[in-house]
Design a protein around this motif. Structure first.
Motif, PDB file in Angstrom:
ATOM      1  N   ALA B 258      11.319   5.037 -13.846  1.00  0.00           N
ATOM      2  CA  ALA B 258      11.839   4.174 -14.908  1.00  0.00           C
ATOM      3  C   ALA B 258      12.896   4.901 -15.724  1.00  0.00           C
ATOM      4  O   ALA B 258      13.961   4.344 -16.019  1.00  0.00           O
ATOM      5  CB  ALA B 258      10.696   3.708 -15.812  1.00  0.00           C
ATOM      6  N   GLN B 259      12.613   6.146 -16.041  1.00  0.00           N
ATOM      7  CA  GLN B 259      13.567   6.909 -16.854  1.00  0.00           C
ATOM      8  C   GLN B 259      14.915   7.051 -16.122  1.00  0.00           C
ATOM      9  O   GLN B 259      15.978   6.824 -16.701  1.00  0.00           O
ATOM     10  CB  GLN B 259      12.943   8.275 -17.178  1.00  0.00           C
ATOM     11  N   LEU B 260      14.853   7.384 -14.848  1.00  0.00           N
ATOM     12  CA  LEU B 260      16.079   7.553 -14.057  1.00  0.00           C
ATOM     13  C   LEU B 260      16.831   6.234 -13.883  1.00  0.00           C
ATOM     14  O   LEU B 260      18.061   6.182 -13.976  1.00  0.00           O
ATOM     15  CB  LEU B 260      15.741   8.136 -12.676  1.00  0.00           C
ATOM     16  N   ASP B 264      20.502   5.647 -15.403  1.00  0.00           N
ATOM     17  CA  ASP B 264      21.638   5.473 -14.505  1.00  0.00           C
ATOM     18  C   ASP B 264      22.341   4.136 -14.726  1.00  0.00           C
ATOM     19  O   ASP B 264      23.563   4.050 -14.618  1.00  0.00           O
ATOM     20  CB  ASP B 264      21.239   5.641 -13.039  1.00  0.00           C
ATOM     21  N   SER B 265      21.574   3.110 -15.074  1.00  0.00           N
ATOM     22  CA  SER B 265      22.203   1.834 -15.433  1.00  0.00           C
ATOM     23  C   SER B 265      23.081   2.039 -16.666  1.00  0.00           C
ATOM     24  O   SER B 265      24.244   1.630 -16.692  1.00  0.00           O
ATOM     25  CB  SER B 265      21.122   0.791 -15.704  1.00  0.00           C
ATOM     26  N   ASN B 266      22.536   2.702 -17.675  1.00  0.00           N
ATOM     27  CA  ASN B 266      23.322   2.956 -18.891  1.00  0.00           C
ATOM     28  C   ASN B 266      24.612   3.701 -18.563  1.00  0.00           C
ATOM     29  O   ASN B 266      25.678   3.392 -19.076  1.00  0.00           O
ATOM     30  CB  ASN B 266      22.513   3.798 -19.886  1.00  0.00           C
ATOM     31  N   GLN B 267      24.507   4.704 -17.683  1.00  0.00           N
ATOM     32  CA  GLN B 267      25.679   5.524 -17.410  1.00  0.00           C
ATOM     33  C   GLN B 267      26.741   4.751 -16.622  1.00  0.00           C
ATOM     34  O   GLN B 267      27.934   4.923 -16.862  1.00  0.00           O
ATOM     35  CB  GLN B 267      25.293   6.788 -16.658  1.00  0.00           C
ATOM     36  N   MET B 317       5.535   0.960 -19.832  1.00  0.00           N
ATOM     37  CA  MET B 317       6.915   1.225 -19.463  1.00  0.00           C
ATOM     38  C   MET B 317       7.437   0.205 -18.451  1.00  0.00           C
ATOM     39  O   MET B 317       6.757  -0.163 -17.505  1.00  0.00           O
ATOM     40  CB  MET B 317       7.019   2.631 -18.892  1.00  0.00           C
ATOM     41  N   VAL B 318       8.649  -0.219 -18.691  1.00  0.00           N
ATOM     42  CA  VAL B 318       9.327  -1.125 -17.779  1.00  0.00           C
ATOM     43  C   VAL B 318      10.713  -0.548 -17.529  1.00  0.00           C
ATOM     44  O   VAL B 318      11.388  -0.151 -18.470  1.00  0.00           O
ATOM     45  CB  VAL B 318       9.454  -2.532 -18.409  1.00  0.00           C
ATOM     46  N   ALA B 319      11.103  -0.462 -16.276  1.00  0.00           N
ATOM     47  CA  ALA B 319      12.459   0.002 -15.972  1.00  0.00           C
ATOM     48  C   ALA B 319      13.415  -1.175 -16.085  1.00  0.00           C
ATOM     49  O   ALA B 319      13.050  -2.300 -15.744  1.00  0.00           O
ATOM     50  CB  ALA B 319      12.503   0.583 -14.563  1.00  0.00           C
ATOM     51  N   TYR B 320      14.608  -0.924 -16.597  1.00  0.00           N
ATOM     52  CA  TYR B 320      15.621  -1.982 -16.591  1.00  0.00           C
ATOM     53  C   TYR B 320      16.859  -1.478 -15.878  1.00  0.00           C
ATOM     54  O   TYR B 320      17.145  -0.277 -15.874  1.00  0.00           O
ATOM     55  CB  TYR B 320      15.962  -2.451 -18.014  1.00  0.00           C
ATOM     56  N   THR B 321      17.577  -2.408 -15.281  1.00  0.00           N
ATOM     57  CA  THR B 321      18.866  -2.051 -14.697  1.00  0.00           C
ATOM     58  C   THR B 321      19.763  -3.277 -14.712  1.00  0.00           C
ATOM     59  O   THR B 321      19.294  -4.401 -14.530  1.00  0.00           O
ATOM     60  CB  THR B 321      18.708  -1.425 -13.287  1.00  0.00           C
ATOM     61  N   PHE B 322      21.043  -3.045 -14.985  1.00  0.00           N
ATOM     62  CA  PHE B 322      22.029  -4.124 -15.053  1.00  0.00           C
ATOM     63  C   PHE B 322      23.112  -3.827 -14.029  1.00  0.00           C
ATOM     64  O   PHE B 322      23.661  -2.733 -14.019  1.00  0.00           O
ATOM     65  CB  PHE B 322      22.675  -4.184 -16.443  1.00  0.00           C
TER      66      PHE B 322
END
Lengths: 429, 429
Positions: B258-260, B264-267, B317-322
């Motif tokens: 989740a952290q990664l 990585d989405s943020n970056q 914890m929930v991972a998010y990605t855009f």
């Protein structure tokens, strides 16, 4: 020391500033030492400034401060740092007429009252703390007859709020990050005064005056600890940009100035986004502002094979920069460009139905006149900007516009009627 | 060659995929070679997929394609590359029953018809081109009896759309950037299949199904040419993250995963913002989704001196990605976490008044049942999430939610009723 009755006071006015090469990230949290140099333009204090009155009297039994009419605590480390540093530099003050004599050592025992007022929304991303701490330090230094010059004072203001150090000068100002562990060489210097490039016009689109959600102090700390791009920016990107920006300012090269300003604003917000949890200062309206500006400037795109060219019209170019908030700060290269920009801005971002023009465009209203806009009907009658396909009108997206220009540094206000404290009681008027 | 009457066809289904370590930036525009490795999770084709029927017949006089029922041109370089590469690998096909015999060399002269259908909005940032090109290449390879395995086919699909190569496998998939100049080693490999980590639940918040404003092709090119952070990301950040992500997936270590994924989405979006002109894929609703997730997870913040700690609750914890759009793709570590997440999501992002629940939460509706939500009244009655202070309900911000999970790779559909082309005419049904 003289008898208990007197109050001695000083009132100062200090501008705010907007960074064109951004400060984001501290290498020392307590001393407020940055990870890179930054460069700002000082805004005309006639439109955006802090006014601070500082008073000293043997009748005061503690240090007190009022911000925008409301008493606030001075117990925070940042205020204490500024007060301590200035007191350590205080000199003898004598006013024979009033029978006041304060010896160098007396300042340690005397208390001060501070009243400060911003003529713009606090904490709306318009660098209110910059102008505030600069004004506090400048006014106290004058009250206590400290002999330090403005660069030396900037190193004290820096300990209140990093960007405050850049508000000690007018025109374009560089905050040198310094190398010394004690922070003594982390201070501001003036690059050029406000007369050097006086044709620039600055229009601020105030998108929201709500308190911003992530304070820049917290945001910066999170970025330093979690962003994997911040150090690369600080070490590899900014040093080159600082040199290029100094050149652009020196040569009044608006094309380079605008390109660097926009790119550095974008990169600052990119680092915010690369932070965990991510920080979003720009909102949908900010995005619309950027797209609006890009459309105004870039008449055409041409692509040949794999190489991409964007043909931007230099004469229409407007620099944009966003601080830690959603407001757009737009810099036009002269009055004519600013007049055209304001017309297009008012077409795309008209006031909501109940607003009046007088409170929708504030600051230097003469640009409004040049644009041929006298009342709200003139705004409604504006033609769509020809460069923008299917230009939409986003009513109410912007709270108001401030028209201003690069301005001068701090100064004393001798007119006693402008003082914020009562000359006899030392309490807010 | 057999007589002119026959039509031979194949129908395939291919999943879409969502990158958890992002692909952004090409080192070769024509061959579509990336600047870094990427890793994705394949989504269950039951909920998000492309179905493609390809047909060949001596009666066809040109290559033709229909996407979602509308004829589109196949003249673009990307389609031509895929068609050429697959044709070069075509083998002899014989169907004695129907009296069809196509020799290896015949394929150069025969034309194909292609009909493709996405069960989700095209170009809404849900990787429709990934599933589309993967399905085209996979279906043509089966039609032409190419002997290449899915990794080899992925290097062809890559020339249609970079991320398409990752849709050739189920589970978690790595696209190795490769080194060869001809791109032959830039292909996808399966890290683990969909059974390896089958407790994960994926909820997609579809924020807008309007066409995105900057295509990823254009955006990537602009980033490569103008972002000063992209190369640092590609060379310094991603290689380490790829290794860490492979470990996290192998060990089913949800905390690290989740952290990664979030970082990585943020970056990726940070690099978009660092582009000139800047690219904004996330909008105010996307920002609200991230803030919502951060609030859900981080029960408390504690700071000791200058060090910052964020105490996140691993179990929540929930991972998010855009991707290149405003939609949030949320990955919960199991069904229980997903059920709680959906309840909170529906509290904070309820449907607009006229929506019905059946079309507001689609895909695997059993999670809705587990959450005890049967109709719109249950949504209205949801309690505010205790972790979120003053939780606001943003009605209508989300168009709909898709509940899904990691899924399998491409497959053939033998049921002829599912074919999109008519078995006799080879034209869309």
């Amino acid at each position: 020391m003289a008898q208990k009755t007197w109050v001695r006071m000083v009132t100062a006015q200090t501008p705010t500033n907007i960074a064109v090469i951004k400060y984001w990230g501290k290498r020392d949290e307590t001393l407020i030492l940055p990870v890179n140099d930054s460069i700002s333009v000082t805004l005309d204090p006639a439109h955006l400034c802090t006014i601070t009155t500082v008073a000293v009297s043997p009748s005061f039994d503690q240090d007190r401060m009022w911000l925008n009419g409301k008493e606030i605590s001075l117990s925070g480390g940042r205020y204490q740092n500024c007060l301590r540093e200035i007191r350590a530099r205080a000199c003898e003050v004598e006013d024979k007429e009033k029978g006041i004599k304060i010896a160098k050592n007396d300042w340690e025992k005397l208390h001060v009252h501070v009243a400060s007022y911003n003529n713009f929304p606090t904490a709306a991303g318009l660098a209110s703390s910059a102008a505030g701490f600069a004004c506090l330090v400048f006014a106290l230094a004058k009250l206590m007859k400290a002999k330090e010059d403005n660069s030396e004072l900037s190193a004290i203001a820096r300990q209140g709020s990093g960007s405050a150090c850049r508000s000690l000068f007018g025109g374009f100002v560089k905050w040198i990050m310094g190398k010394a562990e004690d922070g003594s060489d982390s201070l501001a210097v003036q690059l050029v005064d406000e007369k050097h490039w006086d044709e620039l016009v600055i229009i601020i689109a105030v998108v929201s005056s709500r308190q911003k959600e992530t304070s820049s102090t917290t945001g910066m700390r999170d970025s330093v600890e979690t962003s994997l791009l911040l150090q690369h920016r600080a070490k590899e990107v900014v040093p080159k940009r600082i040199k290029q920006m100094e050149e652009a300012i020196k040569n009044r090269d608006f094309g380079s100035f605008a390109q660097l300003t926009c790119a550095d604003s974008n990169q600052f917000h990119a680092v915010c986004l690369d932070t965990c949890p991510p920080i979003f200062y720009m909102n949908d309206t900010s995005h619309r502002q950027v797209k609006f500006l890009v459309s105004c400037q870039c008449a055409s795109h041409s692509r040949s094979s794999s190489k991409f060219y964007m043909k931007c019209d230099d004469t229409k170019m407007v620099a944009y920069t966003f601080d830690a908030g959603p407001n757009a700060v737009l810099i036009a290269h002269n009055r004519k460009a600013a007049t055209q920009l304001l017309q297009k801005l008012l077409f795309c971002f008209p006031p909501s139905s109940d607003a009046d023009l007088n409170s929708y465009v504030i600051g230097d209203k003469s640009i409004l006149k040049d644009a041929g806009i006298e009342d709200i009907k003139d705004v409604e009658a504006l033609p769509p900007p020809p460069e923008i396909k299917d230009a939409q009108r986003c009513k109410g997206d912007v709270s108001y516009f401030i028209c201003t220009k690069p301005g001068r540094g701090p100064g004393l206000l001798s007119d006693e009627s402008l003082a914020l404290l009562h000359p006899e009681t030392g309490l807010p008027k």
